[in-house]
Design a protein around this motif. Structure first.
Motif, short mmCIF file in Angstrom:
data_model
loop_
_atom_site.label_atom_id
_atom_site.label_comp_id
_atom_site.label_asym_id
_atom_site.label_seq_id
_atom_site.Cartn_x
_atom_site.Cartn_y
_atom_site.Cartn_z
N PRO A 1 46.18 98.49 37.45
CA PRO A 1 46.51 96.53 37.19
C PRO A 1 45.64 96.15 38.32
N GLY A 2 46.01 94.53 37.79
CA GLY A 2 45.44 94.08 38.53
C GLY A 2 44.87 92.16 37.82
N ASP A 3 44.37 92.13 36.74
CA ASP A 3 43.88 91.48 36.14
C ASP A 3 45.32 90.66 35.05
N ASP A 4 45.02 89.62 34.16
CA ASP A 4 45.63 89.07 33.41
C ASP A 4 46.51 90.23 32.41
N CYS A 5 45.70 91.20 32.42
CA CYS A 5 45.96 92.58 31.38
C CYS A 5 45.16 94.01 31.86
N LEU B 1 53.72 93.11 47.91
CA LEU B 1 54.94 94.60 47.49
C LEU B 1 53.97 95.31 46.52
N ILE B 2 53.54 93.81 44.78
CA ILE B 2 53.44 95.07 44.27
C ILE B 2 51.57 95.94 45.28
N ARG B 3 50.81 94.97 45.56
CA ARG B 3 49.85 95.18 46.00
C ARG B 3 49.94 97.19 46.75
N ASN C 1 49.66 106.98 33.84
CA ASN C 1 49.60 106.57 35.45
C ASN C 1 49.93 105.01 34.99
N LEU C 2 49.72 103.89 36.16
CA LEU C 2 50.23 102.15 35.41
C LEU C 2 49.37 102.16 35.46
N ALA C 3 49.24 100.87 34.73
CA ALA C 3 48.41 100.15 33.60
C ALA C 3 49.04 98.88 33.92
N GLY C 4 50.12 98.88 34.54
CA GLY C 4 50.51 97.33 34.64
C GLY C 4 52.07 96.71 35.04
N GLY C 5 52.10 95.08 34.99
CA GLY C 5 53.94 95.32 34.89
C GLY C 5 54.56 94.52 35.79
N ASP C 6 55.14 93.86 35.74
CA ASP C 6 55.83 92.77 36.33
C ASP C 6 56.79 92.76 37.40
N THR C 7 57.18 92.00 38.32
CA THR C 7 58.23 92.17 39.37
C THR C 7 58.62 91.05 39.56
N THR C 8 60.49 90.89 39.97
CA THR C 8 61.41 89.87 39.46
C THR C 8 62.26 90.04 40.38
N THR D 1 53.40 100.69 31.73
CA THR D 1 53.72 99.87 32.05
C THR D 1 55.20 99.47 33.11
N LEU D 2 55.68 98.82 34.06
CA LEU D 2 56.52 98.98 34.69
C LEU D 2 57.28 97.15 34.98
N ALA D 3 58.29 97.43 34.53
CA ALA D 3 58.96 96.06 34.61
C ALA D 3 60.49 96.38 35.59
N ILE D 4 59.78 95.85 36.91
CA ILE D 4 61.40 96.16 38.10
C ILE D 4 62.01 94.51 38.28
N THR D 5 63.44 94.90 38.37
CA THR D 5 63.60 93.46 39.06
C THR D 5 64.84 94.16 40.16
N TYR E 1 53.13 98.67 46.68
CA TYR E 1 53.86 99.79 46.42
C TYR E 1 53.38 100.34 44.88
N PHE E 2 52.43 99.24 44.01
CA PHE E 2 52.35 100.16 42.50
C PHE E 2 50.65 99.84 42.89
N PHE E 3 49.91 99.49 43.02
CA PHE E 3 48.58 99.32 43.02
C PHE E 3 47.96 100.78 43.32
N PRO E 4 48.90 101.08 44.22
CA PRO E 4 47.88 102.67 44.30
C PRO E 4 48.05 104.28 43.58
P1 ADP Z 1 50.82 87.38 36.01
O1 ADP Z 1 50.50 85.65 36.10
O2 ADP Z 1 48.68 87.75 35.02
O3 ADP Z 1 50.98 88.76 34.48
P2 ADP Z 1 51.56 89.30 37.72
O4 ADP Z 1 51.20 87.74 38.84
O5 ADP Z 1 52.67 88.91 36.97
O6 ADP Z 1 50.37 88.67 36.61
O7 ADP Z 1 51.03 90.61 38.21
C1 ADP Z 1 49.79 90.43 38.46
C2 ADP Z 1 48.87 91.84 38.26
O8 ADP Z 1 50.33 92.67 38.53
C3 ADP Z 1 49.07 92.01 36.52
O9 ADP Z 1 47.54 92.94 36.84
C4 ADP Z 1 50.65 93.17 36.35
O10 ADP Z 1 50.61 93.76 35.24
C5 ADP Z 1 50.36 93.99 38.27
N1 ADP Z 1 51.95 94.18 38.25
C6 ADP Z 1 52.67 93.31 38.18
N2 ADP Z 1 54.48 94.22 39.30
C7 ADP Z 1 53.92 95.09 38.75
C8 ADP Z 1 54.72 96.01 39.36
N3 ADP Z 1 56.00 96.43 39.05
N4 ADP Z 1 53.55 97.48 38.28
C9 ADP Z 1 52.93 97.78 38.26
N5 ADP Z 1 51.50 96.42 38.18
C10 ADP Z 1 52.41 95.10 38.85
#
Ligand code: ADP
Ligand code: MG
Length: 314
Positions: free
Chosen positions: A27-31, A6-8, A117-124, A87-91, A10-13
């Motif tokens: 995004p894609g690494d731990d930070c 899902l992240i790859r 542009n989007l540099a990272g996030g969290d998806t729950t 960055t985007l945290a989406i639930t 819809y969000f990595f683009p």
């Molecule tokens: P970690 O467990 O290291 O926190 P995640 O598995 O949560 O990493 O996320 C993997 C990668 O995807 C990270 O680089 C994170 O920033 C990115 N990511 C997760 N959710 C999103 C999102 N909604 N939008 C953009 N990047 C996201």
């Protein structure tokens, strides 16, 4: 569809790395990694939007994508910052491909337009809510704070006020009239005033973006600055559509939220010296004075509203 897929998809683009010289990874690494240049300051801000609180249930996902980034970016505009990334945290209650495609498309459009542009996030998984953190930079000591207004400064606002608040009434309307459609556009697609904020960096003594209503947000600015202010309602900028549709246009312009225009203070000389193209985006609505509190046509305006407060009265 799994979480990472899902992240790859819809969000990595929307990835920031490669699009902004200061975003070195993400995004894609731990930070993510953002370079902060010498003589620059990082300004950052976070906003959460919860379904049923900040936007209605079944709100169109493409509009939500735009709106969520616009609302967050407006805070960068208010500081006079250059946008860098977010960055985007989406639930999400479920992984619905149609919803995600449209959301990601609206978000991408806003992202291109605002230049972050989007540099990272969290998806729950859970009830729909979004948290966006936006990053920007300003030259050292140049951020426009709320706290710098001085007695004698003019109080100005950008655009027109009250439109988004008026639109709440017909958010669900299937066939809005042309005037209703104009007001709806302000609610669905607010325009963070990034260029204006940046142009005011050298001139403004203080600024705030109007998210909770002019009276509430200007009130915060005056309080932070330790000054008072007065505004003249006959000077409030109102759109023709608002005046045509609402007898209480002035009340909306004073108290309704969701406009995301800027309210700024600056000395008269500084206003005169702004380029014409910037000055014409501003309307002078009042003046800062010594003391405290905001007077609207000589009266305390807070009988009606103090802006939206999530916890007051509950
Ligand atoms: P970690 O467990 O290291 O926190 P995640 O598995 O949560 O990493 O996320 C993997 C990668 O995807 C990270 O680089 C994170 O920033 C990115 N990511 C997760 N959710 C999103 C999102 N909604 N939008 C953009 N990047 C996201
Ligand atoms: Mg990790």
């Amino acid at each position: 569809m799994g979480e990472f897929e899902l992240i790859r998809r819809y969000f990595f683009p929307l990835a920031a790395s490669g699009k902004h010289p200061d975003v070195l990874l993400g995004p894609g690494d731990d930070c993510a990694i953002q370079r902060v240049g010498k003589g620059q300051e990082l300004v950052f801000s976070m906003d959460t939007l919860v379904e049923g609180v900040h936007f209605p249930k079944h709100y169109p996902p493409e509009k939500l994508g735009w709106r969520s980034l616009a609302v967050a970016t407006s805070d960068l505009a208010a500081m006079g910052a250059d946008p860098v990334c977010f960055t985007l945290a989406i639930t999400l209650p479920r992984a619905d491909p149609d919803w995600l495609r449209d959301f990601s498309s609206g978000l991408a459009t806003a992202s291109r337009q605002f230049g972050l542009n989007l540099a990272g996030g969290d998806t729950t998984r859970g009830p729909l809510s979004l948290t966006l953190q936006v990053h920007g930079t300003v030259p050292e000591n140049r951020a426009i704070r709320r706290s710098g207004a001085k007695p004698g400064d003019l109080i100005c606002v950008s655009g027109t006020l009250g439109n988004a608040g008026a639109a709440l009434q017909f958010l669900d309307s299937d066939l809005p009239t042309p005037e209703q459609a104009q007001l709806l556009e302000h609610y669905h697609a607010p325009q963070p005033r990034l260029l204006l904020g940046k142009a005011l960096r050298e001139s403004a003594s203080a600024a705030v973006d109007i998210s909770d209503g002019l009276v509430a947000d200007l009130g915060h600015l005056l309080e932070e600055s330790g000054v008072g202010g007065r505004i003249d309602v006959s000077q409030l900028p109102l759109s023709a559509a608002l005046v045509a549709l609402r007898a209480d246009a002035i009340d909306l312009a004073l108290h309704a939220g969701d406009d995301y225009e800027l309210c700024t203070t600056l000395p008269e000389m500084a206003l005169e010296q702004l380029p014409e193209s910037i000055r014409e985006q501003l309307t002078v609505i009042g003046r800062v004075h010594e003391g405290e509190g905001l007077l609207v046509n000589g009266k305390d305006p807070r009988g009606n509203s103090r802006g939206y407060d999530h916890f007051e009265g509950r």
